[in-house]
Design a protein around this motif. Structure first.
Motif: not given
Length: 212
Positions: A64-69, A76-79, A167-175
């Motif tokens: 989910e996070v990987e494809v988010s800008d 927010r969607g139906n993923s 949180y860990q996923v977000l930190c990897k995507r947005f360090p």
């Protein structure tokens, strides 16, 4: 039959050398949107039974996070990631949420005839005073906020782990955005977990009767 079922469970929950979930990911790529809720339920049930909920959450959240800008649009969607998160909130957080909000919301319902929280002048009764209603709303909002903050030690461990995983996923995507990542977890927690129960307490099982 039991052996075959166990083999199927082992196959679905199989983890690759790099922590990936090849079968689970493959299934998530082929199901239709109207099957997402059922697949989320099956995945959470199977992976939790195998004590593998964290790998499931990591993989689905990272997709989910990987494809988010930006973090503002997360979940927010139906993923499938959104569906899995919603199911976890439902099965692991229902009792906590009811204990947190039911006393406050029930008090508002019981006092509905004497206290108004309406702050839209167009919808107020003729005898109501806007300033009093604004004060009533501010007071109950503060009480709800205080209750939420003071309930941290009672927050379900499964949801605590889920938030940590996010949180860990977000930190990897947005360090470079550590503080924003913390805020993003809080935003998801409020919008996807707490807010629906406040807006629709009867439908969410918080109170037994429909508020007036």
């Amino acid at each position: 039959l039991a052996d075959r079922f166990e083999q199927l469970v082992q196959l679905v929950t199989m983890i690759g050398d790099k922590g990936e979930l090849p079968i689970a990911i493959a299934l998530s790529n082929v199901v239709t949107s109207n099957q997402m809720d059922e697949l989320a339920r099956v995945f959470v049930t199977l992976f939790d039974a195998k004590h593998l909920l964290s790998p499931l959450l990591w993989n689905m959240f990272y997709r989910e996070v990987e494809v988010s800008d930006c973090m503002q649009t997360l979940f927010r969607g139906n993923s499938l990631g959104s569906k899995i998160m919603a199911f976890c909130f439902k099965i692991y957080g229902a009792t906590f949420l009811q204990g947190l909000l039911e006393p406050l919301i029930q008090e508002m319902i019981d006092n509905a005839d004497g206290v108004s929280f309406e702050v839209d002048p167009a919808r107020m009764e003729s005898a109501e005073v806007l300033e009093e209603n604004q004060q009533n709303l501010a007071q109950i909002t503060q009480r709800v906020f205080n209750a939420i903050v003071s309930s941290a030690d009672r927050f379900p461990p499964q949801l605590r782990s889920m938030c940590h995983c996010l949180y860990q996923v977000l930190c990897k995507r947005f360090p470079q955005s550590i503080q924003n990542n913390i805020g993003a977890v809080g935003t998801v927690l409020f919008l996807r977990f707490i807010n629906p129960a406040i807006v629709s307490p009867y439908e969410m099982g918080i109170v037994e009767k429909q508020p007036p």
